[in-house]
Design a protein around this motif. Structure first.
Motif, PDB file in Angstrom:
ATOM      1  N   SER A 203       0.855  -1.180   0.000  1.00  0.00           N
ATOM      2  CA  SER A 203       0.000   0.000   0.000  1.00  0.00           C
ATOM      3  C   SER A 203       0.892   1.231   0.000  1.00  0.00           C
ATOM      4  N   VAL A 204       0.837   2.000  -1.083  1.00  0.00           N
ATOM      5  CA  VAL A 204       1.625   3.234  -1.168  1.00  0.00           C
ATOM      6  C   VAL A 204       0.701   4.327  -1.682  1.00  0.00           C
ATOM      7  N   PHE A 205       0.652   5.432  -0.972  1.00  0.00           N
ATOM      8  CA  PHE A 205      -0.117   6.604  -1.395  1.00  0.00           C
ATOM      9  C   PHE A 205      -1.564   6.240  -1.731  1.00  0.00           C
ATOM     10  N   TYR A 206      -2.256   5.732  -0.731  1.00  0.00           N
ATOM     11  CA  TYR A 206      -3.705   5.517  -0.785  1.00  0.00           C
ATOM     12  C   TYR A 206      -4.171   4.534  -1.845  1.00  0.00           C
ATOM     13  N   ASP A 207      -3.313   3.613  -2.278  1.00  0.00           N
ATOM     14  CA  ASP A 207      -3.787   2.575  -3.189  1.00  0.00           C
ATOM     15  C   ASP A 207      -2.827   1.405  -3.079  1.00  0.00           C
ATOM     16  N   GLU A 208      -3.308   0.242  -3.577  1.00  0.00           N
ATOM     17  CA  GLU A 208      -2.418  -0.915  -3.606  1.00  0.00           C
ATOM     18  C   GLU A 208      -1.533  -0.804  -4.846  1.00  0.00           C
ATOM     19  N   ARG A 209      -0.276  -1.203  -4.730  1.00  0.00           N
ATOM     20  CA  ARG A 209       0.649  -1.160  -5.876  1.00  0.00           C
ATOM     21  C   ARG A 209       1.208  -2.569  -6.056  1.00  0.00           C
ATOM     22  N   ILE A 210       1.292  -3.003  -7.299  1.00  0.00           N
ATOM     23  CA  ILE A 210       1.712  -4.392  -7.553  1.00  0.00           C
ATOM     24  C   ILE A 210       3.234  -4.494  -7.601  1.00  0.00           C
TER      25      ILE A 210
ATOM     26  N   ASN B  48       8.931   5.079  -2.356  1.00  0.00           N
ATOM     27  CA  ASN B  48       7.724   5.019  -1.518  1.00  0.00           C
ATOM     28  C   ASN B  48       7.605   6.215  -0.598  1.00  0.00           C
ATOM     29  N   VAL B  49       8.709   6.521   0.107  1.00  0.00           N
ATOM     30  CA  VAL B  49       8.589   7.535   1.156  1.00  0.00           C
ATOM     31  C   VAL B  49       8.347   8.912   0.546  1.00  0.00           C
ATOM     32  N   VAL B  50       8.971   9.192  -0.592  1.00  0.00           N
ATOM     33  CA  VAL B  50       8.776  10.517  -1.203  1.00  0.00           C
ATOM     34  C   VAL B  50       7.347  10.645  -1.728  1.00  0.00           C
ATOM     35  N   LEU B  51       6.832   9.533  -2.220  1.00  0.00           N
ATOM     36  CA  LEU B  51       5.453   9.543  -2.723  1.00  0.00           C
ATOM     37  C   LEU B  51       4.474   9.708  -1.557  1.00  0.00           C
ATOM     38  N   GLU B  52       4.695   8.957  -0.491  1.00  0.00           N
ATOM     39  CA  GLU B  52       3.774   8.988   0.652  1.00  0.00           C
ATOM     40  C   GLU B  52       3.789  10.341   1.352  1.00  0.00           C
ATOM     41  N   GLU B  53       4.999  10.874   1.575  1.00  0.00           N
ATOM     42  CA  GLU B  53       5.079  12.054   2.439  1.00  0.00           C
ATOM     43  C   GLU B  53       5.081  13.355   1.664  1.00  0.00           C
TER      44      GLU B  53
END
Length: 1566
Positions: free
Chosen positions: A842-849, A1514-1519
């Motif tokens: 789960s990254v940035f409000y959606d599931e990622r494959i 991931n972290v740059v996308l999330e935060e």
């Protein structure tokens, strides 16, 4: 490029090329449709068609030689299936997973389609040493800008050549376009290195050649926001103008462009970035909705439902019943009764045969033996383990069974022994897993049964006890080998009652998250299940079955251990270890024993086909049922078909193949009954993948590439009832054409998860509801965890598992389907044994494959990358879903399940922890992440009136603050008498000659040099006379001072003032890295037009050395004078400037953005500054301060050279470089001299924090005590580094450092000291602000711990006489309290302007003498600091008695990154990145052509390099809601840091683009 015109484009006229580039841009920004683009393009090219026809023949030839045609052509995939399997065999990967022909064809077609519109993906750059596993020759050739043969790039596809051509043309067109309408690029930069031997190499000219393009071109903008140049024009970027002396700033630069050699666009990195831009040109984005209102929180773009998505149209399903469970008169009342019956009446009948490692039968357990040994065990368990009064086991207790997979006999005895003793067996896999410990704990297990051999193999402690496994409860181990069991007395009989709902055994299952739970099966369920299986499979007494499955759970247990005894069958158990060495063993067993039934998985069919050439004479004609237990897999169809086509000639009957579907909770759900010979075989369902992703059944007619073929798994079990409910939310019954979770109601199913009541209710007690939400009936169903539907004729079809469900943007995909697609892409060359894992994160409000595969040891980089890019395309075509991350790991490194499969949940955990250690990785966030908020559109310029209304009418204070008023605090006559520092020094030399002003320490802490007032005055006089005599200088000439930090620098400075010359202090070059450090010195000498250089003999020799000549032209140095041996000559008269506005010195510094700027400091400013510092810090002659700073520019220079002379206090000077050899130096000096005020830089503080953090006890032992320190000030020109100052305070609290002591200063180029904490006034305050608001240039204060909050600290107190105001940098209007804007300053000690070659008046006026656009009646002249910040009125009281206004610095305007219309401060992104993995030592970010580039220093082993790529992304996308374009992993120490401890991000960028970083790995995110 789609057409072959790429090669010819360069021959087109320039205007046409520009128009083409313009069109490209429009298309990439979505302003024009593909069709419109092609139309306009054709029109433009029409007049030149003959010129651009066809490809350059050389290119064609090259493409033929380069490309071994991949067998992706549909022609090759139509070969017969058997030959396909032969071919697969020759690949040597026997374990290759079952391949679907149908699927392979679909994949080939999809890839062929992609090839037509092929885009060259940039291949990651990898250092050769990083990954040992590939042979050296298989590594990537250095990828130069042209695909020339000598670079070994012939293996690369011709497509790359085309892409390169295109990228170079594009580059040219940007350059041309930007020259015509050049708005100065906001990130102009130069490759100046600032003293830290880490800069670039090569001659100065090369350095400039590399910077030229960034200064002049505005690169294309991928993110479709308008690139506005920043508020501060880049014209102060001195170095470029420094070498084009004759050319005026405004003149045409195209001539320069043509001659610039080494333009970075053609370097390797930029080519790849250009390819990346090309691949990103047409990202798959759903149309974005307009929703951005400036004052609201950013919201995530919610994917709107697709209007064309298929919707279910059927009626609501009704539960489907199986045939009734027949009542057979002789069925036993309990399974134990069946054992007793056969054990006593048919003792000689074989029950179970075990094989040895070669596959030969080694032991047969008869029913008699099974009965007697189970009895002995039951008796032992109940009577012999404890005392009579305190037995260890009571009926109903749970017992763990730990038996190896090759010992079914011991297991069977233990299992039935437990049943007879009425204790509950819990079969588990080999000991050790932490999650198994959770199961044992939740089941309350204290006893484990095992074999002697197994016990010997367990790890032991030194005193022979078995190791306590992590997470396991304490266990007592009992060995069940016969010799350790007591024979039961004649009169002892086990209690065998009729089967009831009491638990019989517990079967473990692993959930999607990796936790292990126990499914409790009651005795009645166990019995009913055996009856249902006997009826469905039509078992008859004495039949032989061959079992290849795990006998501890699932179908292996149900058929091979339980139903076996019910029907007196004979099971031949084939262990996994035998299958590995002899894959045909099970077929041979069927042949040898004329077995009627075989229990297998698809992989066993597959292995047997691979090996069948080794064995001609086997017959499968005895088989009436070949039960395929994973018949629910997407690839089972093709495995069954291929196996049948191969073995039909060996007597296998088509109707014997019986797929079934099982789950731990519902046990057997459905099984295909053995067919009647000659009857037509059941049909297949060919379903549309698109329909499936929306949970709807649609027969696929049009596009056979995206179809899934599934076979039925027969009918519902006898006595069962089945319904299909929606997989999420309440258990609503599905419609007949809808896919849902299969639920079963029957006596034969699990009853609960042992010890977990909450989860149990949702799974085992489901009452289906109708569309209105009211329950349908009152029969509880059990959720099976399988997804499927009931087809025509009540046949059950399974299309996937709930655990493998990936829900991306509201569409459902099945992990197994994606694995099948990956396997169908020519995986033989790349993937080791078909081992592919698919899961979602789960990254940035959606599931990622995420797809992870094991790479074959002999796979080359090229093959792997090729395979990866094709897998992406295949999954995209067939499943219409993007893959977020595709990783290859070395063979055999993925976590395994006990039977050798991939442990998905552990793999996922490793991925998220950064411990997977991939050897290849490809991230595609640009294509996958479609839910980012819309880029912010900047509002059109706001007029002053609206700002007035917005800020001031609302009753807001204007955001301004000021220090104490200088007028009221006139100190003694010193100021009135002496306007100039030279006069102060002469006065001190007369009135107090022996007062020591300076003390210089070496690394040992001993004083190496001192200077009293008189010594300093005398030495300065001698230097002044040398300047006259040797240098023949006149007043007003500039003199460069080149000295190591020390007292010589100070004497030389005052010598220049005495002679009326203007000193320019410059950091000396570093002897070890002249090529990097000397060009900076050279440049300052040139730019400052110095008439002379004062230095030491050592440095003088260095400047003229051979090594220096290699870096710069040493013949053109101005006069160099060494001041080591001075003649004793008196100066006739000391120069006195006619007015205080005259220039005192020049202050040159390279900013973090790589700009060299010199500012002019007048005598008035010098006196004003010294006076303000004297007042703020209460300095007078009896005081001592310790300074550990670089003395070359800014406040560091002022404190080192000027303040002591002005205020008369004693300065103890500690050169920061001495700390490298003695970390204790600074703190021990402070302690020894009982210093109250000390000044340092961030790099010094960091050195102490990192180096002495764990040595506080040693500091105590040395007697170091910091309780004397009142202020410890960090001199900086940046946002305060709160975490560093906090950890410093915390660490050294134990040696007396007051928590209030540490503070920071704030200064900038226009004014070197704006804030300084000082001695009086309130402590520095801190606030938490919302990061999301900051990006919108707004300040929103939040509570501590709020998500996305940032801790800011006040930058000291504003100095006396200084006023600041916060201004909107665009409108130049004042802002209100707590609004973010540029900090403007007005003070007597502001610099009087830039020292430039051309007197660029506008810039001077704009930066040094500018007025507010309104609201300031006094028309004050302000200087712009170039920093963003805000003022906030606090509750504290200032020294003046009024409320205190705190100034918070957020960051330099020049440094900010404008991405997606928002303003980001690099440090915020870097802080997030540094937290993601323990091996990230340092991190820096910059942008290039609107791609965010993240550089991380890896301090761990190089195997971890690729772990960082997904974590960083991931972290740059999330935060930060940003997609990282490029991740560069480098060695520690590569990120250049200047003397103030600031990262030189622009140097880093230049080195990256010039390919000088020697990175470990460069990942280009797609």
């Amino acid at each position: 490029m789609a057409e072959p015109a790429a090669a010819g484009v360069s021959s087109l006229p320039r205007e046409v090329r520009e128009q083409l580039a313009e069109l490209e841009l429009e298309l990439s920004e979505g302003d024009i449709t593909q069709k419109g683009y092609e139309k306009k393009r054709a029109k433009l090219l029409a007049p030149y068609v003959p010129q651009t026809q066809g490809v350059d023949p050389a290119l064609q030839k090259e493409s033929r030689t380069q490309m071994p045609v991949p067998s992706a052509t549909p022609a090759s995939s139509s070969s017969s299936s058997s030959s396909k399997f032969h071919r697969a065999r020759s690949g040597g990967a026997r374990d290759e997973r079952y391949r679907s022909d149908i699927h392979t064809e679909a994949v080939q077609a999809a890839l062929a389609k992609h090839k037509e519109q092929k885009m060259a993906l940039p291949m990651p750059t990898k250092r050769r040493s990083t990954f040992v596993q590939s042979p050296a020759d298989a590594c990537t050739p250095p990828d130069t800008s042209s695909a020339s043969e000598d670079e070994g790039s012939l293996r690369r596809q011709a497509a790359l050549t085309a892409a390169l051509h295109q990228s170079l043309q594009n580059a040219e067109s940007w350059i041309n376009r930007s020259i015509q309408g050049s708005s100065t690029s906001s990130s102009a930069s130069s490759t100046l290195s600032h003293g830290e031997g880490k800069g670039t190499s090569g001659s100065l000219a090369d350095v400039f050649a590399n910077t030229r393009i960034e200064n002049f071109s505005v690169p294309p903008d991928v993110t479709a926001t308008t690139s506005s140049s920043s508020a501060r024009p880049a014209a102060i970027d001195l170095p470029p103008s420094g070498i084009v002396k004759g050319m005026h700033k405004g003149s045409n630069r195209s001539s320069l462009m043509d001659t610039a050699d080494g333009v970075p666009v053609s370097s390797r990195v930029s080519t790849k970035i250009q390819q990346l831009l090309n691949t990103l040109k047409r990202p798959k984005r759903p149309p974005l909705k307009e929703f951005f209102v400036d004052d609201f929180e950013e919201i995530v773009e919610v994917p709107q439902p697709d209007p064309n998505q298929p919707k279910p149209e059927g009626r609501q399903m009704t539960p489907v019943k199986g045939e009734p469970l027949g009542v057979v008169c002789n069925w036993p009342p309990a399974l134990e009764a069946a054992l007793q019956r056969w054990g006593t009446t048919q003792a000689k009948c074989p029950c179970l045969t075990a094989l040895d490692v070669t596959g030969k039968p080694v032991y047969t357990l008869t029913y008699g033996k099974l009965w007697s040994r189970s009895l002995k065990l039951a008796y032992t368990l109940l009577n012999k383990l404890g005392t009579k009064n305190e037995p260890v086991l009571k009926p109903g207790d749970r017992v763990a069974l730990v038996y190896p997979n090759n010992d079914p006999v011991m297991f069977m005895v233990a299992f039935y022994g437990c049943l007879l003793a009425e204790v509950i067996p819990v079969p588990i896999e080999d000991a050790g897993g932490q999650q198994i410990g959770f199961l044992l704990g939740s089941c309350g297990i204290a006893l484990a049964l095992t074999t002697e051999v197994c016990l010997k193999g367990l790890p032991k402690t030194q005193n022979g006890e078995i190791v306590q496994f992590k997470g396991w409860p304490r266990l007592k181990w009992v060995v069940t080998d016969s010799k350790y069991l007591s024979k039961s007395p004649k009169d002892w009989q086990p209690n065998i009652s009729a089967a009831g709902t009491e638990p019989a055994y517990i079967e473990y299952k692993t959930s999607k998250e990796g936790s292990v739970m126990g499914v409790t099966v009651s005795r009645i369920a166990m019995l009913s299940h055996c009856q249902a299986l006997s009826q469905a499979c039509n078992y008859s007494e004495g039949e032989t079955i061959v079992n290849v499955l795990d006998f501890k759970k699932d179908a292996g247990l149900w058929h091979g251990i339980l139903t076996n005894v019910m029907n007196k069958l004979h099971t031949i158990s084939v262990p996994y270890s035998v299958m590995k060495t002899c894959p045909l063993s099970w077929v041979q067993r069927v042949h040898a024993h004329k077995a009627k039934v075989a229990l297998v998985k698809c992989r066993d069919l597959h292995w047997a086909m691979m090996a069948h050439r080794d064995q001609r004479d086997v017959s499968l004609s005895s088989l009436r049922m070949l039960i395929v237990t994973d018949g629910a897999n997407p690839w089972s169809v093709s495995s069954c078909d291929a196996f049948l086509s191969l073995f039909q000639s060996h007597g296998l009957k088509p109707e014997a193949i019986c797929p079934c579907a099982t789950s731990p909770e519902a046990m057997t759900i459905a099984i295909r009954r053995p067919g009647v010979p000659g009857a037509p075989l059941p049909g297949r369902a060919i379903l549309s993948m698109n329909g499936l992703s929306f949970g709807v059944i649609r027969v696929n007619t049009e596009d056979k590439n995206s179809a899934l073929t599934v076979q039925d798994v027969g009918h519902v079990m006898p006595g069962g009832m089945m319904c299909i409910v929606k997989p999420d939310g309440p258990p609503q019954l599905c419609k007949t054409d809808e896919i849902g979770e299969i639920c079963v109601s029957s006596r034969a199913g699990g009853m609960m998860y042992y010890g977990l009541t909450g989860v149990t209710k949702n799974t085992f007690e489901v009452i289906p509801v109708n569309s209105a939400g009211s329950p349908v009936g009152d029969v509880p169903f059990v959720r099976s965890g399988l997804l499927g539907f009931v087809g025509p004729g009540s046949l059950v079809f399974v299309v996937g598992k709930m655990d493998g469900l990936l829900t991306v943007s509201g569409r459902r995909h099945n992990a197994d389907d994606i694995v099948a697609t990956g396997l169908a892409v020519e995986s033989i060359k790349t993937v080791y044994r078909g081992r592919i894992a698919v899961f979602s994160v789960s990254v940035f409000y959606d599931e990622r494959i995420v797809v992870v595969a094991e790479q074959r040891p002999d796979a080359s980089e090229e093959d792997s990358f090729q395979w990866m890019s094709r897998v992406l395309q295949a999954i995209d075509s067939i499943h219409q879903v993007g893959v977020y991350c595709l990783a290859l790991v070395p063979a055999n490194t993925l976590p395994k399940t006990p039977l050798g499969g991939i442990h998905i949940s552990q793999t996922k955990q490793h991925f998220l922890e950064g411990s997977l250690h991939p050897c290849n990785i490809l991230m595609c966030p640009h294509t996958c992440v479609t839910n980012l908020p819309k880029p912010r559109q900047k509002q059109p310029g706001v007029g002053p009136a609206s700002v007035m209304v917005g800020n001031l009418v609302a009753g807001k204070r204007i955001a301004q603050a000021s220090g104490r008023d200088l007028g009221q605090i006139e100190d003694n006559d010193l100021v009135k008498k002496h306007q100039f520092l030279t006069e102060v020094l002469q006065w001190r030399a007369q009135s107090n000659p022996d007062h020591p002003l300076f003390l210089l320490l070496n690394a040992k802490g001993t004083t190496v040099c001192t200077a009293t007032c008189l010594q300093l005055h005398k030495k300065a006089e001698r230097i002044a006379s040398v300047l006259f005599d040797k240098g023949h200088l006149n007043a007003g000439d500039n003199v460069v001072l080149l000295y190591p930090p020390g007292i010589e620098l100070i004497t030389a400075f005052y010598g220049c003032l005495y002679a009326g010359c203007i000193p320019v202090t410059v950091r000396p070059p570093h002897a070890q890295s002249l090529t990097a450090t000397l060009p900076t010195v050279r440049m300052i000498v040139e730019v400052s037009k110095a008439a002379c250089i004062l230095t030491t003999q050592t440095l003088m020799r260095l400047l003229k050395s051979r090594e220096a000549a290699a870096a710069v032209d040493v013949k053109t140095w101005p006069t160099i004078i060494d001041t080591d041996d001075l003649p004793r000559k008196r100066l006739s008269q000391i120069y006195k400037p006619p007015t205080p506005e005259m220039l005192a010195y020049l202050d040159f510094s390279v900013s973090t953005t790589g700009m060299l700027t010199g500012v002019k400091m007048s005598h008035a400013a010098v006196s004003g500054l010294c006076r303000a510092i004297k007042l703020q810090c209460e300095l007078y002659s009896s005081r001592q301060i310790a300074i550990c700073l670089d003395p070359y520019c800014g406040l560091g220079f002022v404190l080192w050279c000027l303040c002591s002379v002005y205020s008369g206090h004693q300065s103890i000077l500690i050169p920061p470089m001495e700390l490298e050899s003695n970390l204790f130096l600074w703190l021990s000096t402070v302690s020894q001299y009982k210093i109250r005020d000390t000044f340092c830089s961030y790099s010094v503080m960091e050195l102490c924090t990192k180096g002495l953090g764990n040595q506080v006890e040693m500091l105590k032992a040395r007697g170091i005590n910091l309780s004397c320190v009142r202020t410890c000030v960090v001199v900086a020109e940046e946002r305060p580094r709160v975490s560093l100052t906090h950890s410093f305070s915390k660490l050294f609290k134990d040696i007396g450092l007051s928590s209030r002591a540490v503070s920071t200063t704030f200064g900038s180029r226009v004014n070197v000291a704006i804030c300084l904490q000082g001695t009086s006034g309130p402590d520095p305050t801190t606030v938490y602000v919302d990061l999301k608001s900051l990006r919108h240039d707004r300040v929103r204060l939040v509570e501590r711990g709020a998500p996305q909050s940032l801790l800011l600290s006040e930058s000291g107190k504003i100095l006396p006489g200084v006023k600041v105001v916060i201004v909107n940098p665009e409108t130049k209007g004042p802002l209100g309290d707590s609004h973010l804007g540029e900090i403007w300053v007005n003070s007597p000690h502001t610099a009087s302007g830039y020292y430039t070659i051309y007197d660029n008046e506008t810039l001077q006026a704009d930066h040094f003498n500018t007025r507010l656009s309104f609201g300031d009646a006094a028309q004050t002249l302000w200087a712009r600091t170039g920093y963003l910040g805000f003022v906030r009125r606090t509750e504290l009281t200032a020294a003046s008695g009024e409320r205190h206004d705190a100034l918070y610095v957020v960051g330099a305007l020049d440094e900010t990154l404008e991405l997606r219309g928002l303003r980001y401060h690099p440090i915020d992104i870097e802080t997030s990145v540094s937290r993601t993995h323990r091996s990230i030592a340092e991190c820096a970010v910059f942008t290039w052509t609107n791609l965010l580039v993240v550089v991380v220093e890896l301090c761990g082993c190089e195997q971890e390099a690729l772990d960082l790529v997904p974590l960083v992304t991931n972290v740059v996308l999330e935060e930060h809601y940003l997609i990282v374009g490029v991740v560069v992993v480098v060695d520690p120490g590569v990120i250049p840091i200047n003397s103030r401890g600031e990262k030189q991000r622009m140097h880093l960028r230049d080195s990256f683009l010039a390919d000088q970083l020697d990175p470990i790995y460069v990942a280009y995110n797609m």
